[in-house]
Design a protein around this motif. Structure first.
Motif, PDB file in Angstrom:
ATOM      1  N   GLY A  62       1.875  -0.884  -0.247  1.00 59.97           N
ATOM      2  CA  GLY A  62       0.995  -0.553  -1.260  1.00 59.97           C
ATOM      3  C   GLY A  62      -0.493  -0.733  -0.700  1.00 59.97           C
TER       4      GLY A  62
ATOM      5  N   GLN B 179      -8.879   3.953  -9.420  1.00 57.46           N
ATOM      6  CA  GLN B 179      -8.324   3.001  -8.263  1.00 57.46           C
ATOM      7  C   GLN B 179      -8.619   3.223  -6.971  1.00 57.46           C
TER       8      GLN B 179
ATOM      9  N   LYS C 240      -1.269   2.480   3.728  1.00 57.87           N
ATOM     10  CA  LYS C 240      -0.876   3.042   5.158  1.00 57.87           C
ATOM     11  C   LYS C 240      -0.555   4.698   4.792  1.00 57.87           C
ATOM     12  N   SER C 241       0.400   4.636   3.943  1.00 55.52           N
ATOM     13  CA  SER C 241       0.829   6.064   3.582  1.00 55.52           C
ATOM     14  C   SER C 241      -0.230   7.176   3.260  1.00 55.52           C
TER      15      SER C 241
HETATM   16  N1  LIG Z   1      -0.372  10.008  -6.135  1.00 56.80           N
HETATM   17  C1  LIG Z   1      -0.823   8.742  -6.380  1.00 56.80           C
HETATM   18  N2  LIG Z   1      -1.460   8.642  -7.689  1.00 56.80           N
HETATM   19  C2  LIG Z   1      -1.839   7.358  -8.088  1.00 56.80           C
HETATM   20  N3  LIG Z   1      -1.711   6.288  -7.311  1.00 56.80           N
HETATM   21  C3  LIG Z   1      -0.963   6.377  -6.088  1.00 56.80           C
HETATM   22  C4  LIG Z   1      -0.773   7.707  -5.408  1.00 56.80           C
HETATM   23  N4  LIG Z   1      -0.322   7.380  -4.303  1.00 56.80           N
HETATM   24  C5  LIG Z   1      -0.344   6.372  -3.892  1.00 56.80           C
HETATM   25  N5  LIG Z   1      -0.946   5.615  -5.040  1.00 56.80           N
HETATM   26  C6  LIG Z   1      -1.234   4.290  -4.831  1.00 56.80           C
HETATM   27  O1  LIG Z   1      -2.042   4.036  -3.605  1.00 56.80           O
HETATM   28  C7  LIG Z   1      -1.993   2.605  -3.223  1.00 56.80           C
HETATM   29  C8  LIG Z   1      -1.310   2.861  -1.912  1.00 56.80           C
HETATM   30  O2  LIG Z   1      -0.219   3.819  -1.688  1.00 56.80           O
HETATM   31  P1  LIG Z   1       0.461   3.991  -0.247  1.00 56.80           P
HETATM   32  O3  LIG Z   1      -0.380   4.513   0.718  1.00 56.80           O
HETATM   33  O4  LIG Z   1       1.638   4.572  -0.348  1.00 56.80           O
HETATM   34  O5  LIG Z   1       0.800   2.455   0.382  1.00 56.80           O
HETATM   35  P2  LIG Z   1       1.742   2.170   1.444  1.00 56.80           P
HETATM   36  O6  LIG Z   1       2.222   3.060   2.094  1.00 56.80           O
HETATM   37  O7  LIG Z   1       1.041   1.264   2.413  1.00 56.80           O
HETATM   38  O8  LIG Z   1       2.917   1.368   0.984  1.00 56.80           O
HETATM   39  C9  LIG Z   1      -0.863   1.971  -4.026  1.00 56.80           C
HETATM   40  O9  LIG Z   1      -1.171   1.239  -4.959  1.00 56.80           O
HETATM   41  C10 LIG Z   1      -0.089   3.230  -4.967  1.00 56.80           C
HETATM   42  O10 LIG Z   1       0.281   2.985  -6.226  1.00 56.80           O
END
Ligand SMILES: Nc1ncnc2c1ncn2[C@@H]1O[C@H](COP(=O)(O)OP(=O)(O)O)[C@@H](O)[C@H]1O
Ligand SMILES: [Mg+2]
Lengths: 275, 386
Positions: B39, B16, B42-43
């Motif tokens: 999602g 993904q 950003k993080s």
């Molecule tokens: N450790 C992980 N394993 C699988 N998918 C992840 C992981 N961390 C984040 N994701 C996926 O990556 C995408 C972006 O996550 P994230 O950066 O946390 O979004 P935000 O902080 O913008 O809400 C999401 O679809 C999340 O499900």
């Protein structure tokens, strides 16, 4: 308070007292018997309070074998096992809880299987191995086979998995090494579980009769339960008062431990969901 | 202080794609806000900068040094987590001290630094307490103090205010802005809240679906949204958006099946020339629309303003005190209007809604903004930007 509530409260207290009595009675009987004279042990109907209190029963039990050695051996073996189990269990549990590596699932499944195998199944090959290594007349056959605990690994893994990932990441950003993360962050947080496991392991090995029986043939390495069992098997009739005095000596350290760490223990059990 | 640069950063989790070719220049000393729906990555972006997550591809630079293979603890950054991530078994003092200890700062100096920070963050009386005995706001301060005491080159914050109640959040917002002014350090701040982004950032990076949609100053993002997504993400209620058709001559514009009442001005038509014979989107913010009751319409001054209009009926009204939000059903469809008028219009009232041309935004079928000259802005400091 209404009458119904008074009644309920009363019934509750009564029930709890009943249960407490069920647990306390054997200890009480053991202690009372340990203080009686041999002829009083057999009278019917039995007496509650000993007619004369014979403290010398304890001295007799203690003096009927090398009990100081047994006592020391018991403490040494149980403590050594616990220390080793923590030293090996903590990194293993951390790895199972936090790292994704090839074969981790299989290894963890094997650990769980080890949890289900009783020592009665493994003692023979272990014994033969120890004898081949010429280790039989040492402490090692008592300690080494228990140096890693599947139960401990399992409990600690559960505790480590509950630590939020962000906490570990914060520590990494604070320039902490993996070892520091384990010992200064994870382990203090797992303290309740550690205490639960420590008690469990110590009591199990303190009380263990089977393994030391199989692995020792020399008084120098025998432990307390063996010594007390031998009180019973001396020739002639069994001196129950002496046997009971020996048993009191056996459980006393554990009772003391419970009294001292009562609050911690309750917390630990509530925390680990054993309650 | 340091700049942060991402070059073609990509991240995939088990096939993904979470970040797709992120290129980003964060100026030294800026307060940059990463904003976008939950999602959007950003993080993940922040965590890649911190080194907590390994990028699949691309380069990360902090202060002119490539840090792809530098451990998080060696990147000279500090991070404030949404959950604060305080060490629960350590006192406040030990929490703040931990990072310094690991950097081998001598004990006496540690004490001096911690006392200073405790004074600044108002934690002096709480140093002996465990985090569990503190309120949410105090924990937040401990997390900040723990980050500040390391004097990092870059501060990273992942939704640090989202666990606070509204009042405290507002207060902390102000404090963070002040803190940034005082320290002058580069701040990279993640939030999903567009109001927070607008109010705190001097740079906004708007993300969606793992891509950067727009990176610019807040008012530029507001006034010149780069695409449909950006236009509708910023602002509450979001920008009104209408499907429109430009005829083959490029002169006549219809919204739905209804030709607009006054033709677009020449410079707008020129900008839309390339779109003739095609569908476009016309957008306008609710607060830029003007609305009067139908009876007053002929008398109203707004009717003379340069724009087109549509009649409609008010469906709902949210009177928020300082402003009122109307939902109006018209031939163009539902139109949201935000009004600051003292007199309120009634639900069910027949109204005329005016669309001033200067506030109209145009987007091509693919969602991209159609640039036009003489862009209108009431704000002297941003006109001419982009
Ligand atoms: N450790 C992980 N394993 C699988 N998918 C992840 C992981 N961390 C984040 N994701 C996926 O990556 C995408 C972006 O996550 P994230 O950066 O946390 O979004 P935000 O902080 O913008 O809400 C999401 O679809 C999340 O499900
Ligand atoms: Mg996030």
């Amino acid at each position: 308070m209404s009458a119904v509530r008074w009644f309920r409260k009363g019934a509750e207290i009564l029930a709890l007292a009943g249960i407490a009595l069920m647990f306390v009675f054997p200890f009480l009987w053991m202690t009372l018997t340990a203080l009686k004279g041999m002829d009083e042990v057999h009278v019917f109907p039995p007496t509650w309070i000993p007619e004369q209190i014979l403290w010398e029963n304890f001295a007799q039990a203690w003096g009927s074998g090398p009990f100081l050695t047994y006592f020391f051996n018991s403490i040494f073996v149980a403590v050594a096992i616990l220390v080793l189990q923590i030293v090996t269990g903590v990194p293993a549990a951390y790895a199972f809880a936090r790292y994704r590596f090839r074969g981790s699932k299989v290894l963890f499944a094997l650990t769980l299987i080890a949890l289900m195998i009783p020592p009665q199944l493994t003692f023979l090959p272990v014994f033969i191995q120890m004898s081949e290594w010429d280790l039989l007349n040492t402490y090692l056959p008592l300690i080494l086979p228990y140096a890693a605990s599947a139960f401990g690994i399992f409990l600690l893994r559960q505790a480590f998995m509950q630590v939020p990932e962000e906490l570990i990441e914060a520590a990494r950003l604070d320039k902490a090494s993996e070892w520091q993360i384990i010992w200064t962050i994870m382990l203090p947080m797992a303290k309740p579980v550690l205490i639960t496991f420590g008690l469990f392991s110590f009591i199990y090995h303190w009380n263990d009769y089977f393994w030391p029986l199989v692995m020792t043939n020399n008084d120098a390495f025998r432990t307390l339960p063996l010594g007390i069992a031998m009180l019973k098997s001396s020739e002639g009739s069994i001196y129950w008062n002496i046997v009971m005095a020996g048993n009191v000596i056996l459980v006393l350290p554990i009772l003391l431990m419970f009294f001292m760490a009562q609050r911690q223990i309750i917390r630990a059990f509530v925390y680990s969901g054993v309650k | 202080m340091a700049s942060v640069t991402l070059k073609h950063v990509t991240k995939t989790f088990e096939k993904q794609t979470v970040l797709d070719d992120i290129c980003l220049d964060i100026t030294e000393g800026s307060f940059t806000v990463l904003v976008g729906p939950s999602g959007c990555g950003k993080s993940t972006t922040l965590r890649i900068i911190a080194g907590l997550e390994k990028e699949t591809d691309g380069e990360i630079w902090i202060g002119g040094q490539q840090v792809n293979n530098t451990a998080p603890g060696d990147r000279d950054i500090a991070m404030v987590f949404q959950s604060y991530a305080l060490y629960p078994t350590m006192s406040v003092y030990e929490n703040i001290e931990f990072g310094l200890k690991n950097r081998n700062v001598p004990r006496a100096e540690r004490k001096k630094l911690i006392d200073e920070i405790a004074e600044v963050t108002g934690l002096a009386d709480y140093l002996k307490r465990k985090p569990a005995t503190l309120s949410g706001g105090q924990r937040q301060r401990v997390a900040l103090a723990r980050a500040m005491v390391k004097k990092p080159k870059v501060f990273l914050m992942d939704e640090p205010l989202s666990n606070l109640d509204a009042k405290l959040r507002n207060q902390m917002r102000q404090e963070l802005i002040m803190l940034h002014k005082e320290l002058g350090t580069t701040f990279i701040y993640v939030t999903h809240d567009q109001v927070e982004a607008m109010s705190m950032g001097d740079q906004i990076v708007l993300m969606n679906g793992g891509r950067i949609q727009q990176a610019a100053q807040p008012l530029v993002v507001y006034d010149q949204p780069s695409n449909l997504f950006t236009a509708q993400f910023m602002g509450t209620p979001p920008m009104n958006m209408f499907e429109a058709m430009i005829d083959a001559s490029g002169k006549e514009v219809k919204i739905g099946n209804h030709p607009i009442t006054k033709p677009l001005p020449a410079n707008h038509l020129a900008a839309l020339h390339s779109q003739r014979g095609q569908r476009i989107h016309i957008g306008i913010r609710p607060e830029k629309l003007q609305m009067v009751s139908h009876e007053q319409a002929p008398l109203s001054l707004v009717s003379k303003s340069d724009g087109f209009d549509i009649t409609g009926i008010i469906d709902t009204r949210e009177a928020l005190g300082s402003e009122t939000i109307y939902s109006v059903s018209t031939l163009y469809g539902r139109v949201m209007v935000k009004s600051y008028q003292e007199e309120l219009l009634r639900v069910g009232e027949s109204v005329v809604v005016y669309f001033p041309y200067v506030h109209c935004h145009y987007f091509a079928q693919n969602g991209e903004r159609i640039a036009r000259d003489a862009f209108f802005s009431t704000r002297a400091d941003v006109s001419g930007g982009v």
